[in-house]
Design a protein around this motif. Structure first.
Motif, PDB file in Angstrom:
ATOM      1  N   ARG A 159      11.837   8.549  -9.415  1.00 31.42           N
ATOM      2  CA  ARG A 159      13.334   8.037  -8.874  1.00 31.42           C
ATOM      3  C   ARG A 159      13.224   8.550  -7.366  1.00 31.42           C
ATOM      4  O   ARG A 159      13.668   7.631  -6.497  1.00 31.42           O
ATOM      5  N   ALA A 160      12.649   9.564  -6.936  1.00 29.62           N
ATOM      6  CA  ALA A 160      12.711  10.252  -5.693  1.00 29.62           C
ATOM      7  C   ALA A 160      11.927   9.046  -4.737  1.00 29.62           C
ATOM      8  O   ALA A 160      12.378   8.813  -3.726  1.00 29.62           O
ATOM      9  N   THR A 161      10.747   9.031  -5.248  1.00 22.93           N
ATOM     10  CA  THR A 161       9.764   8.265  -4.450  1.00 22.93           C
ATOM     11  C   THR A 161      10.110   6.866  -4.273  1.00 22.93           C
ATOM     12  O   THR A 161       9.948   6.141  -3.294  1.00 22.93           O
TER      13      THR A 161
ATOM     14  N   TYR B  91       0.911  -1.195   0.207  1.00 21.75           N
ATOM     15  CA  TYR B  91       0.221   0.048  -0.014  1.00 21.75           C
ATOM     16  C   TYR B  91       0.740   1.382   0.111  1.00 21.75           C
ATOM     17  O   TYR B  91       0.638   2.313  -0.580  1.00 21.75           O
ATOM     18  N   SER B  92       1.864   1.256   0.511  1.00 24.43           N
ATOM     19  CA  SER B  92       2.965   2.547   0.717  1.00 24.43           C
ATOM     20  C   SER B  92       3.394   2.537  -0.731  1.00 24.43           C
ATOM     21  O   SER B  92       3.639   3.766  -1.490  1.00 24.43           O
ATOM     22  N   LEU B  93       3.620   1.505  -1.544  1.00 27.50           N
ATOM     23  CA  LEU B  93       4.042   1.656  -2.838  1.00 27.50           C
ATOM     24  C   LEU B  93       2.945   2.262  -3.834  1.00 27.50           C
ATOM     25  O   LEU B  93       3.422   3.170  -4.496  1.00 27.50           O
ATOM     26  N   MET B  94       1.734   1.691  -3.493  1.00 29.42           N
ATOM     27  CA  MET B  94       0.526   2.599  -4.344  1.00 29.42           C
ATOM     28  C   MET B  94       0.443   4.000  -3.918  1.00 29.42           C
ATOM     29  O   MET B  94       0.235   4.747  -4.898  1.00 29.42           O
ATOM     30  N   PHE B  95       0.568   4.248  -2.850  1.00 27.62           N
ATOM     31  CA  PHE B  95       0.643   5.589  -2.301  1.00 27.62           C
ATOM     32  C   PHE B  95       1.660   6.524  -2.741  1.00 27.62           C
ATOM     33  O   PHE B  95       1.108   7.417  -3.373  1.00 27.62           O
ATOM     34  N   CYS B  96       2.778   5.865  -2.820  1.00 25.42           N
ATOM     35  CA  CYS B  96       3.990   6.831  -3.389  1.00 25.42           C
ATOM     36  C   CYS B  96       3.705   7.187  -4.842  1.00 25.42           C
ATOM     37  O   CYS B  96       3.880   8.245  -5.441  1.00 25.42           O
ATOM     38  N   PHE B  97       2.980   6.215  -5.667  1.00 29.09           N
ATOM     39  CA  PHE B  97       2.882   6.581  -7.152  1.00 29.09           C
ATOM     40  C   PHE B  97       1.457   7.247  -7.372  1.00 29.09           C
ATOM     41  O   PHE B  97       1.635   7.948  -8.282  1.00 29.09           O
ATOM     42  N   TRP B  98       0.660   6.930  -6.398  1.00 30.49           N
ATOM     43  CA  TRP B  98      -0.553   8.059  -6.589  1.00 30.49           C
ATOM     44  C   TRP B  98      -0.290   9.398  -6.514  1.00 30.49           C
ATOM     45  O   TRP B  98      -1.034  10.341  -7.061  1.00 30.49           O
ATOM     46  N   VAL B  99       0.604   9.572  -5.547  1.00 29.52           N
ATOM     47  CA  VAL B  99       1.027  11.043  -5.235  1.00 29.52           C
ATOM     48  C   VAL B  99       1.569  11.556  -6.523  1.00 29.52           C
ATOM     49  O   VAL B  99       1.326  12.810  -6.774  1.00 29.52           O
ATOM     50  N   GLY B 100       2.256  10.970  -7.282  1.00 30.25           N
ATOM     51  CA  GLY B 100       2.555  11.277  -8.795  1.00 30.25           C
ATOM     52  C   GLY B 100       1.455  11.844  -9.673  1.00 30.25           C
ATOM     53  O   GLY B 100       1.773  12.657 -10.501  1.00 30.25           O
ATOM     54  N   LEU B 101       0.098  11.402  -9.245  1.00 27.99           N
ATOM     55  CA  LEU B 101      -0.969  12.036  -9.872  1.00 27.99           C
ATOM     56  C   LEU B 101      -0.943  13.637  -9.830  1.00 27.99           C
ATOM     57  O   LEU B 101      -1.442  14.442 -10.504  1.00 27.99           O
ATOM     58  N   LEU B 102      -0.401  13.963  -8.579  1.00 28.46           N
ATOM     59  CA  LEU B 102      -0.723  15.245  -8.279  1.00 28.46           C
ATOM     60  C   LEU B 102       0.321  16.441  -8.712  1.00 28.46           C
ATOM     61  O   LEU B 102       0.464  17.532  -8.418  1.00 28.46           O
ATOM     62  N   ILE B 103       1.425  15.873  -9.424  1.00 27.68           N
ATOM     63  CA  ILE B 103       2.467  16.732  -9.777  1.00 27.68           C
ATOM     64  C   ILE B 103       2.665  17.241 -11.328  1.00 27.68           C
ATOM     65  O   ILE B 103       2.007  16.077 -12.045  1.00 27.68           O
ATOM     66  N   PRO B 104       3.097  18.031 -11.647  1.00 26.43           N
ATOM     67  CA  PRO B 104       3.427  18.367 -13.281  1.00 26.43           C
ATOM     68  C   PRO B 104       3.879  17.248 -13.947  1.00 26.43           C
ATOM     69  O   PRO B 104       4.797  16.507 -13.575  1.00 26.43           O
TER      70      PRO B 104
ATOM     71  N   VAL C   2      12.946   6.875  -1.386  1.00 29.03           N
ATOM     72  CA  VAL C   2      12.392   7.093  -0.036  1.00 29.03           C
ATOM     73  C   VAL C   2      11.480   5.719   0.096  1.00 29.03           C
ATOM     74  O   VAL C   2      11.539   5.294   1.300  1.00 29.03           O
ATOM     75  N   TYR C   3      10.665   5.389  -0.597  1.00 32.05           N
ATOM     76  CA  TYR C   3       9.944   4.178  -0.573  1.00 32.05           C
ATOM     77  C   TYR C   3      11.098   2.948  -0.083  1.00 32.05           C
ATOM     78  O   TYR C   3      10.476   2.180   1.040  1.00 32.05           O
ATOM     79  N   SER C   4      12.112   2.669  -0.848  1.00 33.85           N
ATOM     80  CA  SER C   4      12.887   1.723  -0.563  1.00 33.85           C
ATOM     81  C   SER C   4      13.576   1.947   0.715  1.00 33.85           C
ATOM     82  O   SER C   4      13.686   0.939   1.782  1.00 33.85           O
ATOM     83  N   ALA C   5      13.981   3.053   1.339  1.00 35.51           N
ATOM     84  CA  ALA C   5      14.603   3.376   2.516  1.00 35.51           C
ATOM     85  C   ALA C   5      13.829   3.124   3.700  1.00 35.51           C
ATOM     86  O   ALA C   5      14.055   2.418   4.545  1.00 35.51           O
TER      87      ALA C   5
END
Length: 311
Positions: free
Chosen positions: A151-153, A129-142, A156-159
């Motif tokens: 790459r940044a997410t 679910y944290s993986l899904m969340f990180c990439f869903w956040v990508g919907l909010l960016i240009p 962060v996700y891996s760490a």
């Protein structure tokens, strides 16, 4: 149960008498739990079968995606669906190996192996679910910044996940070599905290996306409706499920630890609802791929929302 039955008998002789059927039921409950256990274990075996079926379906879907779907590369859909079969398998293995006395064994009475198998689904759901969340956040960016943010997410996700599993492994080791009860309670608080944070993240994210949609004139567009259907509504469901998971972990460890009946009921309800439901929700949300729309220049999310599978 015996002391409760004695109190009932004393009270009934002093002030009222129980009906024959109720008295018979109370007597049988105080003398033996065989009838109730048989009924509850019928439900237990049915739940175990459901776990294996859900595991088979999710594993088959992963194999189908890896072999048959034409696009390549990493996506939130692939990564999340690959993780989903493992918590189901872990719970099924725990139930299969420790079936004898499973429903009566409270969290603080588990062996180290059962603690590992029983706790693993929660951590794997956190990863999925944290993986899904990180990439869903990508919907909010240009869109121009998507590769860099992706790459940044991932970093962060891996760490975060490495840290989460490292702490859990340390707690398991301490359970084996030090005070089992103390560190088991600490691990329960830790797992409940992760579930709580995950649920709150999805809840806040769902509200933010909904507000964004409401504030844009493209509210009625097909792709914005897709974002509402594929992001906002599931995010609120995930919020509810993970808060319930968090609460049930604390209740099981600190409230029901010495209550055999409560432990049994909790396990019968906890397993199908709070383990099967998160997996089923992800399978429903990500079952079919979505063709990514053409992305024009944009400043914010929902002027041209991207596909769930394109980030």
């Amino acid at each position: 149960m015996a002391s409760s039955s004695l109190w009932l008998n004393e009270s009934s002789s002093a002030s009222f008498s129980l009906s024959p059927s109720l008295a018979s039921w109370s007597s049988s409950m105080s003398s033996s739990t065989t009838q109730v256990a048989d009924w509850m274990y019928d439900v237990f075996w049915a739940e175990l079968v459901c776990f294996y079926i859900a595991f088979g379906i999710s594993a088959a879907r992963v194999i189908w995606i890896l072999v048959r779907e034409p696009y390549s590369g990493f996506s939130v859909r692939k990564g999340t669906l690959i993780l989903i079969p493992f918590p189901l398998l872990s719970r099924a293995l725990e139930m299969s190996i420790f079936w004898d006395g499973y429903l009566e064994t409270s969290l603080n009475k588990q062996t180290l192996l059962q603690t590992f198998l029983g706790g693993l689904p929660g951590y794997l759901f956190f990863s999925a679910y944290s993986l899904m969340f990180c990439f869903w956040v990508g919907l909010l960016i240009p869109s121009a910044t998507v590769p860099r943010v992706k790459r940044a997410t991932l970093m962060v996700y891996s760490a975060v996940n490495v840290l989460v599993y490292l702490v859990w492994i340390v707690l398991l080791i301490l359970m084996g070599v030090e005070a089992m009860d103390l560190f088991h309670e600490i691990e329960a608080i830790y797992a409940a905290s992760l579930a709580f944070v995950t649920g709150m993240a999805f809840g806040i994210f769902g509200v933010v996306v909904f507000v964004h949609v409401k504030n844009h004139s493209v509210l009625k567009s097909e792709r914005t409706s897709q974002v509402l259907k594929r992001v906002t509504f599931p995010a609120i469901l995930f919020f509810v499920v993970f808060l319930l998971r968090s609460g049930m972990i604390i209740i099981d460890m600190f409230v029901l630890s010495d209550n055999a009946v409560g432990t049994t009921i909790s396990k019968l309800l906890f397993q199908p609802f709070l383990d099967l439901l998160p997996a089923v929700l992800i399978l429903i949300v990500l079952w079919k791929p979505v063709v990514a729309p053409k992305i024009q220049s944009e400043k914010t999310l929902l002027k041209e929302p991207r596909s769930l599978n394109s980030v």
